[in-house]
Scaffold this active site. Structure first.
Site, PDB file in Angstrom:
ATOM      1  N   ARG A 110       1.007  -0.920   0.030  1.00  0.00           N
ATOM      2  CA  ARG A 110       0.169  -0.033  -0.211  1.00  0.00           C
ATOM      3  C   ARG A 110       0.839   1.318   0.135  1.00  0.00           C
ATOM      4  O   ARG A 110       1.959   1.683   0.906  1.00  0.00           O
ATOM      5  CB  ARG A 110      -1.166  -0.432   1.465  1.00  0.00           C
ATOM      6  CG  ARG A 110      -1.883   1.026   1.235  1.00  0.00           C
ATOM      7  CD  ARG A 110      -2.078   1.044   2.622  1.00  0.00           C
ATOM      8  NE  ARG A 110      -3.074   2.944   2.871  1.00  0.00           N
ATOM      9  CZ  ARG A 110      -2.999   3.407   3.903  1.00  0.00           C
ATOM     10  NH1 ARG A 110      -2.205   3.032   5.223  1.00  0.00           N
ATOM     11  NH2 ARG A 110      -3.333   5.011   3.858  1.00  0.00           N
ATOM     12  N   HIS A 154      -2.842  11.430   0.799  1.00  0.00           N
ATOM     13  CA  HIS A 154      -2.467  10.682   2.481  1.00  0.00           C
ATOM     14  C   HIS A 154      -1.597  12.417   2.180  1.00  0.00           C
ATOM     15  O   HIS A 154      -0.200  12.488   2.621  1.00  0.00           O
ATOM     16  CB  HIS A 154      -1.267   9.628   1.926  1.00  0.00           C
ATOM     17  CG  HIS A 154      -1.188   9.257   3.448  1.00  0.00           C
ATOM     18  ND1 HIS A 154      -1.121   7.142   3.804  1.00  0.00           N
ATOM     19  CD2 HIS A 154      -0.463  10.015   5.293  1.00  0.00           C
ATOM     20  CE1 HIS A 154      -1.411   7.723   5.133  1.00  0.00           C
ATOM     21  NE2 HIS A 154      -0.526   8.432   5.171  1.00  0.00           N
ATOM     22  N   GLU A 199      -7.437   8.470   6.175  1.00  0.00           N
ATOM     23  CA  GLU A 199      -7.536   9.214   7.374  1.00  0.00           C
ATOM     24  C   GLU A 199      -7.941  10.543   7.224  1.00  0.00           C
ATOM     25  O   GLU A 199      -7.438  11.381   8.205  1.00  0.00           O
ATOM     26  CB  GLU A 199      -6.192   8.857   8.048  1.00  0.00           C
ATOM     27  CG  GLU A 199      -5.791   7.558   8.595  1.00  0.00           C
ATOM     28  CD  GLU A 199      -4.495   7.920   9.656  1.00  0.00           C
ATOM     29  OE1 GLU A 199      -4.193   8.749  10.192  1.00  0.00           O
ATOM     30  OE2 GLU A 199      -4.066   6.661  10.640  1.00  0.00           O
ATOM     31  N   ASN A 322      -6.645   1.682   9.788  1.00  0.00           N
ATOM     32  CA  ASN A 322      -5.540   2.414  10.823  1.00  0.00           C
ATOM     33  C   ASN A 322      -5.836   2.239  11.968  1.00  0.00           C
ATOM     34  O   ASN A 322      -6.476   3.099  12.409  1.00  0.00           O
ATOM     35  CB  ASN A 322      -5.259   3.509   9.855  1.00  0.00           C
ATOM     36  CG  ASN A 322      -4.766   3.875   8.374  1.00  0.00           C
ATOM     37  OD1 ASN A 322      -5.114   2.448   8.069  1.00  0.00           O
ATOM     38  ND2 ASN A 322      -4.395   4.616   8.137  1.00  0.00           N
ATOM     39  N   GLU A 383      -3.213   0.394   8.229  1.00  0.00           N
ATOM     40  CA  GLU A 383      -2.060   0.182   8.791  1.00  0.00           C
ATOM     41  C   GLU A 383      -2.437  -0.245  10.533  1.00  0.00           C
ATOM     42  O   GLU A 383      -3.199  -0.060  11.332  1.00  0.00           O
ATOM     43  CB  GLU A 383      -1.637   1.808   9.107  1.00  0.00           C
ATOM     44  CG  GLU A 383      -1.393   2.657   8.020  1.00  0.00           C
ATOM     45  CD  GLU A 383      -1.351   3.854   8.026  1.00  0.00           C
ATOM     46  OE1 GLU A 383      -0.754   4.349   9.288  1.00  0.00           O
ATOM     47  OE2 GLU A 383      -1.675   4.799   6.778  1.00  0.00           O
TER      48      GLU A 383
HETATM   49  C1  GCO Z   1      -1.629   8.470  10.545  1.00  0.00           C
HETATM   50  C2  GCO Z   1      -0.396   8.625   9.060  1.00  0.00           C
HETATM   51  C3  GCO Z   1       0.438   7.801   8.979  1.00  0.00           C
HETATM   52  C4  GCO Z   1       1.201   8.047  10.307  1.00  0.00           C
HETATM   53  C5  GCO Z   1       1.474   6.627  11.093  1.00  0.00           C
HETATM   54  C6  GCO Z   1       1.481   6.770  12.368  1.00  0.00           C
HETATM   55  O1  GCO Z   1      -1.991   7.297  10.984  1.00  0.00           O
HETATM   56  O2  GCO Z   1      -0.848   9.433  10.591  1.00  0.00           O
HETATM   57  O3  GCO Z   1      -1.516   7.289   8.424  1.00  0.00           O
HETATM   58  O4  GCO Z   1       1.139   8.800   7.124  1.00  0.00           O
HETATM   59  O5  GCO Z   1       2.686   7.736  10.179  1.00  0.00           O
HETATM   60  O6  GCO Z   1      -0.215   6.457  11.584  1.00  0.00           O
HETATM   61  O7  GCO Z   1       1.572   7.581  13.017  1.00  0.00           O
END
Ligand code: GCO
Length: 488
Positions: A110, A154, A199, A322, A383
């Site tokens: 991903r 992102h 997110e 995530n 994630e």
């Molecule tokens: C988030 C993002 C990632 C981060 C990971 C660790 O959740 O902030 O998707 O880019 O790097 O989660 O904080």
């Protein structure tokens, strides 16, 4: 989530890895933890990254500036003063990184597409050279049998669009849809899985509410606008892609965490309910039920035009989740975020180097909520991972037993959730590489591969060996076992 809580309270590269099997010492580290229940044979194993956090090459081949370029170059914004200018130089070193994934047996990758590479001005002309990079990356993945899972956004909005209001401008739903269509037109013959956003609530909360992420905007009204326009862009783009392509798996990615009051005070219970609405259901309810959480309906009403909620409720083929931990919340009248804030953790809770609670069972709770209240959608954990203060590489490996244990415990939770009927189909570790961790900069390491940012040398961690064994279903310790040493 200490990055979050913190704020609220206070040219060796991969070629070095090329041929040799990895040392035995890694095997010992990965053999320590107890075994983990096996996951289904069809379970998909991947690693996750994002463009600004790893690519570097921020001016290469016509890429335009993004809000994160602007933000990271603003003095005082990034804790260690680093930027994503070079990061992991993945733009140039992607081939070695793909090779590393293949050696570990990872089946899916991903990554995110940088909008400012595809459309340097955010709209209008497509920069073919920017898309060429993703073409090369995708072909390298497919040559190794690794499925590409692309995410269209992102957090690296073209600065030119921020200058036109960014996520506060309703037109962004159309801008994003045009960008999505141009990108999928080029890559959709080979990339079959597409997530719209990463997110949105976190981007709205930290980038548009607290202001400690790009673009640095603040306040509740700002958060509400960013939230609604992300939701709308997600639904509009997804519908357009579905109409144009019948063979794609389309979804989006949310950060979900169970929210609990940090104390037994009634005001903290009420704060937890508001926080849950502002973090979780602000995306889940429009996506799956076509409405905003009741507590905030009046705030959103002036922005919601006829047809918006129907557009946002576009059926998803998958939901990316995530998951990092639970939120333990207190009443905080001064907090912009629904007068709620992170509070103390339950006594005895172990934490990562970010200070985030290690709570694998929270992953089961999140998945059970999706099962019980949102129609049990097909889910990938897109994630999950942890930052620890890893030791330096020794003899070609980094020994990271805490991360191994973290992963083991969360994979056990994944198996538990599947056993309880949740439609979980795969797991992507965050992250493949140590990278640029947003406002924390390069000092916070989440990778299963260590990156020396001075030399760009990659060194696998024991946790990568551990995952490799899990994926290959090595007998013996359940999933510890031969570790990195057995990577071909
Ligand atoms: C988030 C993002 C990632 C981060 C990971 C660790 O959740 O902030 O998707 O880019 O790097 O989660 O904080």
């Amino acid at each position: 989530m200490l990055r979050r809580r913190d704020f609220l309270t206070s040219a060796l590269a991969s070629t070095a890895l090329a041929a040799s099997p990895l040392p035995l010492v890694a095997m010992k580290a990965s053999a320590q933890p107890a075994s983990v229940p096996r996951l289904p044979p069809a379970f998909l194993w991947g690693a996750s990254t994002s463009a600004y956090q790893i690519e570097g090459a921020v001016t290469a081949d016509g890429r335009g500036p993004s809000i994160w370029d602007t933000f990271s170059h603003t003095p005082g914004r990034i804790n260690d003063g680093t930027t994503g200018d070079v990061a992991c130089d993945h733009y140039n070193l992607y081939a070695g990184d793909v090779e590393l994934m293949a050696r570990a047996g990872l089946q899916a990758y991903r990554f995110s597409i940088a909008w400012p590479r595809v459309m340097p001005e955010g709209t209008g002309a497509v920069n073919a050279k920017g898309l060429d990079f993703y073409d090369r990356l995708v072909d390298a993945l497919l040559a190794q049998g690794i499925s590409p899972f692309a995410c269209l956004y992102h957090w690296d909005l073209p600065q030119a669009l921020q200058d036109r209001g960014g996520w506060h401008n309703r037109d962004i739903a159309g801008w994003f849809t045009d960008y999505a269509q141009a990108t999928v037109a080029r890559l959709g013959d080979r990339v079959k899985s597409w997530a719209m956003l990463n997110e949105p609530s976190v981007h709205a909360i930290f980038g548009h509410g607290f202001g400690n992420h790009a673009p640095g905007l603040t306040g509740w009204a700002s958060y509400v606008k960013a939230q609604h326009h992300q939701n709308l862009a997600q639904g509009t783009a997804l519908r357009a892609l579905r109409a144009a392509h019948s063979d794609l798996m389309l979804g989006t990615v949310l950060s979900l965490q169970p929210v609990l009051p940090a104390t037994d005070r009634p005001e903290d219970a009420a704060a937890a309910a508001r926080f849950d609405a502002a973090w979780n259901t602000i995306n889940l309810d429009p996506l799956f039920h076509g409405r905003y959480p009741a507590a905030f309906e009046a705030d959103f009403a002036p922005l919601v035009q006829p047809g918006d909620l129907a557009a946002i409720r576009a059926p998803l083929d998958f939901l990316g989740v995530n998951y990092y931990g639970r939120a333990h919340v207190v009443n905080a009248p001064d907090s912009f975020l629904a007068q709620a804030s992170f509070g103390p953790l339950p006594p005895g809770t172990h934490t990562t180097a970010m200070g985030w609670p290690i709570e694998p069972q929270g992953m089961v709770e999140v998945l059970a909520r999706l099962r019980d209240h949102y129609g049990n959608p097909l889910v990938f954990i897109t994630e999950n991972g942890a930052c620890f203060d890893d030791p330096a590489p020794v003899n070609g490996v980094v020994i990271d037993p805490q991360r191994v244990e973290f992963l083991r415990a969360h994979l056990a939770a994944a198996a538990d959730a599947i056993g309880k009927g949740c439609a979980l189909q795969g797991y992507f570790v965050w992250s493949l590489l140590d990278n640029f961790e947003w406002a924390e900069g390069e000092r916070r390491r989440f990778g299963v591969v260590h990156v020396d940012f001075a030399t760009q040398k990659r060194t696998p961690k024991a946790s990568l060996g551990f995952l490799s064994d899990v994926i290959r279903g090595k007998p013996g310790t359940g999933i510890g076992g031969a570790g990195v040493a057995s990577m071909p």
